[in-house]
Design an enzyme around this catalytic site. Structure first.
Site, PDB file in Angstrom:
ATOM      1  N   HIS A  35       0.853  -1.193   0.000  1.00  0.00           N
ATOM      2  CA  HIS A  35       0.000   0.000   0.000  1.00  0.00           C
ATOM      3  C   HIS A  35       0.889   1.245   0.000  1.00  0.00           C
ATOM      4  O   HIS A  35       1.512   1.566   1.002  1.00  0.00           O
ATOM      5  CB  HIS A  35      -0.901  -0.039   1.241  1.00  0.00           C
ATOM      6  CG  HIS A  35      -2.000   0.996   1.226  1.00  0.00           C
ATOM      7  ND1 HIS A  35      -3.020   0.983   2.140  1.00  0.00           N
ATOM      8  CD2 HIS A  35      -2.245   2.051   0.415  1.00  0.00           C
ATOM      9  CE1 HIS A  35      -3.841   2.003   1.894  1.00  0.00           C
ATOM     10  NE2 HIS A  35      -3.371   2.662   0.853  1.00  0.00           N
ATOM     11  N   HIS A  41       3.611   0.908   3.185  1.00  0.00           N
ATOM     12  CA  HIS A  41       3.505  -0.144   4.195  1.00  0.00           C
ATOM     13  C   HIS A  41       2.839  -1.358   3.559  1.00  0.00           C
ATOM     14  O   HIS A  41       2.467  -1.339   2.379  1.00  0.00           O
ATOM     15  CB  HIS A  41       2.706   0.338   5.417  1.00  0.00           C
ATOM     16  CG  HIS A  41       1.269   0.672   5.106  1.00  0.00           C
ATOM     17  ND1 HIS A  41       0.884   1.898   4.614  1.00  0.00           N
ATOM     18  CD2 HIS A  41       0.138  -0.073   5.187  1.00  0.00           C
ATOM     19  CE1 HIS A  41      -0.422   1.910   4.418  1.00  0.00           C
ATOM     20  NE2 HIS A  41      -0.912   0.725   4.761  1.00  0.00           N
ATOM     21  N   ASP A  43      -0.242  -4.281   4.124  1.00  0.00           N
ATOM     22  CA  ASP A  43      -1.457  -4.643   4.842  1.00  0.00           C
ATOM     23  C   ASP A  43      -1.583  -6.168   4.866  1.00  0.00           C
ATOM     24  O   ASP A  43      -1.649  -6.815   3.819  1.00  0.00           O
ATOM     25  CB  ASP A  43      -2.679  -4.024   4.165  1.00  0.00           C
ATOM     26  CG  ASP A  43      -2.669  -2.502   4.254  1.00  0.00           C
ATOM     27  OD1 ASP A  43      -3.040  -1.838   3.275  1.00  0.00           O
ATOM     28  OD2 ASP A  43      -2.284  -1.984   5.323  1.00  0.00           O
ATOM     29  N   LYS A 253       1.778  19.983 -29.565  1.00  0.00           N
ATOM     30  CA  LYS A 253       3.135  20.262 -29.080  1.00  0.00           C
ATOM     31  C   LYS A 253       3.354  21.764 -29.171  1.00  0.00           C
ATOM     32  O   LYS A 253       3.470  22.330 -30.257  1.00  0.00           O
ATOM     33  CB  LYS A 253       4.195  19.521 -29.900  1.00  0.00           C
ATOM     34  CG  LYS A 253       5.591  19.688 -29.322  1.00  0.00           C
ATOM     35  CD  LYS A 253       6.643  18.980 -30.133  1.00  0.00           C
ATOM     36  CE  LYS A 253       7.989  19.029 -29.413  1.00  0.00           C
ATOM     37  NZ  LYS A 253       8.431  20.387 -29.066  1.00  0.00           N
ATOM     38  N   ASP A 255       5.274  25.369 -28.760  1.00  0.00           N
ATOM     39  CA  ASP A 255       6.645  25.829 -28.978  1.00  0.00           C
ATOM     40  C   ASP A 255       6.907  27.027 -28.062  1.00  0.00           C
ATOM     41  O   ASP A 255       6.679  28.178 -28.430  1.00  0.00           O
ATOM     42  CB  ASP A 255       6.822  26.227 -30.446  1.00  0.00           C
ATOM     43  CG  ASP A 255       8.293  26.294 -30.838  1.00  0.00           C
ATOM     44  OD1 ASP A 255       9.140  26.028 -29.974  1.00  0.00           O
ATOM     45  OD2 ASP A 255       8.588  26.633 -31.995  1.00  0.00           O
ATOM     46  N   GLU A 389       4.129  22.813 -34.613  1.00  0.00           N
ATOM     47  CA  GLU A 389       5.465  22.225 -34.498  1.00  0.00           C
ATOM     48  C   GLU A 389       5.395  20.703 -34.488  1.00  0.00           C
ATOM     49  O   GLU A 389       6.286  20.014 -34.978  1.00  0.00           O
ATOM     50  CB  GLU A 389       6.145  22.711 -33.206  1.00  0.00           C
ATOM     51  CG  GLU A 389       7.589  22.258 -33.096  1.00  0.00           C
ATOM     52  CD  GLU A 389       8.159  22.402 -31.696  1.00  0.00           C
ATOM     53  OE1 GLU A 389       9.321  22.046 -31.504  1.00  0.00           O
ATOM     54  OE2 GLU A 389       7.434  22.845 -30.794  1.00  0.00           O
TER      55      GLU A 389
END
Length: 849
Positions: A35, A41, A43, A253, A255, A389
């Protein structure tokens, strides 16, 4: 009634954790779930009386009786929780990723024959429960003992001494960290779980646009994690072509300048990927994000849009001085929200939260960077039509991996652009003043390489600004080791300023054709500027294809079953493995050239059966495949060994199922004279620190003989030490005797932790120093070879200073190796030129005897 507390803590409209579940009669199960919440930790749950009795174990169970693990009892969980894996969304109790670490059945150790549940409840009430577990990892007798004088819910989980118990030497191999870390990193595991249907999107944010009449949406509940000082942006890998994918989304994308906006208490910090503050450069963006009524961390791009809605990098450059232009912060990711770290949440869920957040802000300067699902080809065609771009492809369920350039985020460019270092400028000609052209360079490994001049895109204002910034950097010496020819005198400068250029293509000698200056990149450090070459085939495309054909070295190579899973846990395909090998081919092939290869084939991946093949069936092999016939002593017949000297052969070989590449130590022109002597350090149930200690002792001994040695990870569990024979003509018999002398000498120095005896029983809890690999026909995994091990680890060349207590085999895999090579170049590129005087060393050994 025992589940009342469990249900009270959970909002089942926001989490897919089960609310109930009926136990199977007569079958008592246990489960251990890893977990990753605010703290990692384990369980631990046992089914008793129809529910799962539960404990949180910070360090996880151990198979070593000496490890008494603290276990804090928590509320009972419903029976169906035994199968739960997924991401509990931010803002909910136990938020984080859960996956099953071990599972099985258990029995009482001393049953009296009465009702199982009554007996178990009686032992639990007494604070002393003794059980026998039958799991994949946890086996044998254990005790759960309630602690006295501690918190009411504090217990100890203790392993009994039985045939399954381990001692202090190899107990580390059974700790949860080591078992899961056998090639499977925490983030990779979280990714895997995030793909499952149990993953929850934070309600009530939907993936699609809201339908009319939907109720007002909330963002998230308050969490407890403070905003970190710095968030490192996740990076994208350049690939050569667009693709479609069911589990992918596609974005524009932009620029501009990548920027992180950290907003707390309506105060914002805006900074670049190299942590440079943008607050004074773009105050309108700062003012806009400070209006957000939540504490958030945003990831996006600062851009200036032209009249057609395209980002224009040159206009962004001019904005600093003129303040003119349509300035926008295009935001595509949300990393933190009101005390909740969101990096482990699937991307699509993060983007849905982000969309709701920015809709509430309603400011045109801070825009949500929209996406489309699945249709990458169509989106790329739109990008080309609109002269963008390029586009970005992202796995819809990907987690956010800070500072990493992996294959979950990809970029496909329409316009070729490259960052470069300004290394000098030429004298002007004609009407131009101060600067004629910029002399550009780029790092290949740690070496600066000249890539051409750039005069296009420079105007009077740009030249004036550049000239002022370059004057403090002027130096007399050229920063290049190579001689650079220019048509005008050059003023050299220290390579500190990074610029961005667009260009037509890379020439055959590695120069930019027709580069045009776009502006300076103040957001990127000089040391990070490397050539950006698109991968020939996207890894994502290969997962969608069953077959593809590549043209390599003018040969058509047909690659089959590209979507077959070679690493089923990590979901790594055969196609991805081939792409890895092609990406490192230019570094790996020099180490394979003219060496016979033994083929170790894994037709169904690392979990299926494998077999060795030395003799090629030449009737089934393409005519362009090179092979060499060698006489086998055992049969007296010729064996046709494959020889791999080019990319086409490498791809063909990996397509046969060769996960690892295993060459001889000698070449076909001198088969009886090995180029290297090899010592293989193989730990057997002993901590890796003893492997490091052994390697350092071997190096010290070789240094005493003035012999240069090289080290690499095996990619499996140990280390390989290579000793170049150089110009010394040495037989395999002599090389093996020399290796044996070194091995036995170090074994005398470290008798408690090393062995030179091959039998496994004799080397248990020791590092076996294997000198027997130095025989004709024996093979060792090549540098950069992948290994058929969890995590797709790689045999990685090292600097000797890296052979220390921090070294881990799992640090190097097929996804991060190319990035390391780009930073360090091939650390073994000069191994063939080392001239060790082995005759002198052997003479000293003989004299000492």
């Amino acid at each position: 009634m025992s589940l009342a507390k469990y249900k009270q803590k959970r909002n089942f409209s926001q989490t897919t954790e089960p609310s109930a579940g009926k136990a199977v009669q007569g079958k008592h199960v246990f489960v251990v779930q890893r977990h990753h919440a605010s703290r990692l930790h384990y369980d631990f749950r046992l089914e008793v009386d129809g529910v799962l009795k539960s404990w949180a174990i910070p360090k996880g169970p151990s198979m070593n009786p000496a490890d008494k693990r603290l276990a804090m009892e928590v509320e009972d969980h419903p029976y169906d929780y035994k199968d739960f894996e997924g991401t509990i969304p931010a803002g909910n109790y136990g938020a984080g990723t859960v996956y099953i670490w071990d599972k099985g059945t258990f029995e009482l150790m001393n049953p009296d024959g009465s009702n199982f549940d009554k007996e178990a409840l009686k032992e639990l009430k007494s604070g002393d429960l003794k059980i026998v577990m039958k799991g994949k990892k946890l086996k044998g007798e254990f005790a759960m003992v309630k602690m006295k004088g501690r918190e009411e819910n504090a217990w100890l989980l203790i392993k009994h001494k039985d045939k399954y118990a381990v001692d202090e030497y190899n107990s580390e191999d059974y700790t949860p960290e080591k078992i899961k870390a056998q090639g499977l990193k925490e983030k990779a595991a979280a990714k895997q779980v995030a793909k499952k249907k149990s993953v929850v999107r934070v309600k009530p944010v939907a993936e699609a646009a809201p339908s009319p009449g939907t109720k007002k949406k909330t963002i998230a509940k308050k969490g407890k994690s403070p905003i970190k000082k710095v968030y490192k942006p996740m990076l994208a890998t350049l690939v050569s072509e667009a693709f479609d994918g069911d589990n992918w989304l596609f974005e524009t994308k932009w620029d501009g300048y990548r920027a992180i906006a950290s907003v707390a208490g309506n105060k914002a910090m805006l900074y670049s990927r190299n942590e440079k503050s943008f607050n004074n450069d773009y105050p309108p963006v700062v003012a806009a994000v400070e209006k957000i009524s939540h504490n958030v961390v945003l990831d996006g791009e600062i851009i200036v849009l032209d009249k057609k809605g395209r980002s224009d990098f040159q206009s962004l450059q001019q904005y600093k001085t003129t303040g003119k232009g349509n300035l926008v912060f295009a935001v595509f990711d949300l990393l933190h929200l009101d005390g909740n770290e969101l990096q482990e949440m699937p991307l699509l869920a993060r983007k849905n939260l982000l969309k709701t957040l920015l809709a509430k802000l309603d400011d045109k300067m801070v825009r949500f960077s929209a996406h489309v699902l699945k249709s990458g080809h169509r989106f790329f065609a739109k990008a080309r039509e609109k002269q963008w771009e390029g586009i970005i492809a992202k796995k819809a369920d990907s987690i956010y991996e800070e500072g990493r350039r992996g294959m979950s985020w990809l970029k496909i460019k329409i316009v070729n652009e490259q960052e470069a270092l300004i290394c000098g400028y030429t004298a002007p000609r004609g009407s131009r003043k101060k600067i004629g052209a910029l002399v550009l360079g780029i790092y290949e490994g740690k070496k600066l390489k000249y890539i051409g001049h750039c005069g296009g895109g420079l105007n009077e204002a740009t030249i004036g600004n550049l000239y002022e910034q370059l004057q403090p950097l002027v130096t007399k010496a050229s920063p290049f080791s190579e001689k650079v020819a220019t048509n005008m005198p050059v003023t050299w400068v220290k390579p500190r300023l990074v610029c961005q250029v667009k260009f037509q293509e890379w020439t055959g000698d590695g120069h930019l054709r027709q580069p045009i200056f776009l502006g300076l990149r103040e957001d990127k450090p000089a040391k990070d500027i490397h050539p950006e070459i698109a991968k020939k085939m996207t890894m994502t495309a290969t997962t969608l294809e069953k077959e593809r054909t590549l043209t390599l070295n003018s040969k058509k190579v047909t690659l089959t079953n590209q979507s077959k899973l070679y690493w089923p846990i990590e979901k790594i395909t055969k196609g991805q493995l081939i792409d890895y090998y092609l990406s490192v081919a230019k570094y790996m092939l020099p180490h394979l050239k003219d060496r016979p290869l033994s083929l170790h084939r894994f037709p169904n991946g690392i979990t299926g059966p494998s077999f060795y093949q030395k003799d090629l069936d030449l009737t089934q092999t393409p005519g362009w495949i090179k092979s060499v016939p060698l006489l086998a002593d055992s049969t007296g017949k010729n064996v046709d060994y494959l020889v791999c000297n080019n990319e086409a052969t490498l791809a063909y070989m990996v397509n046969l199922g060769c996960i690892e590449i295993n060459p001889w130590l000698s070449r076909i022109n001198k088969l009886d004279e090995p180029d290297f002597i090899v010592l293989d350090l193989d730990p057997e149930n002993i901590d890796f620190k003893y492997v490091v200690e052994t390697a350092r002792h071997i190096k010290a001994m070789l240094d005493g003989f003035k012999i240069t040695s090289f080290c690499k990870t095996s990619g499996s569990t140990g280390l390989h030490i290579y000793i170049p024979t150089g110009t010394t003509k040495i037989s395999y018999d002599s090389s093996r005797l020399f290796a044996e002398y070194i091995a036995r000498h170090v074994n005398e120095q470290l008798p408690k932790s090393t062995s030179v005896v091959r039998a496994k029983a004799a080397r248990n809890k020791k590092v076996y120093i294997d000198f027997l690999q130095n025989s004709r026909g024996q093979t060792v995994a090549a540098p950069y070879s992948a290994r058929p091990k969890p995590g797709a680890t790689v045999s990685m060349p090292l600097l000797w200073e890296e052979v220390n207590e921090k070294l881990r085999i799992s640090n190097f895999n097929i996804f991060n190796s190319l990035e390391r090579i780009n930073e360090n170049n091939d650390l073994w590129h000069d191994i063939k030129s080392v001239k060790n005087d082995l005759r002198k060393a052997i003479g000293e050994i003989e004299n000492s005897r």
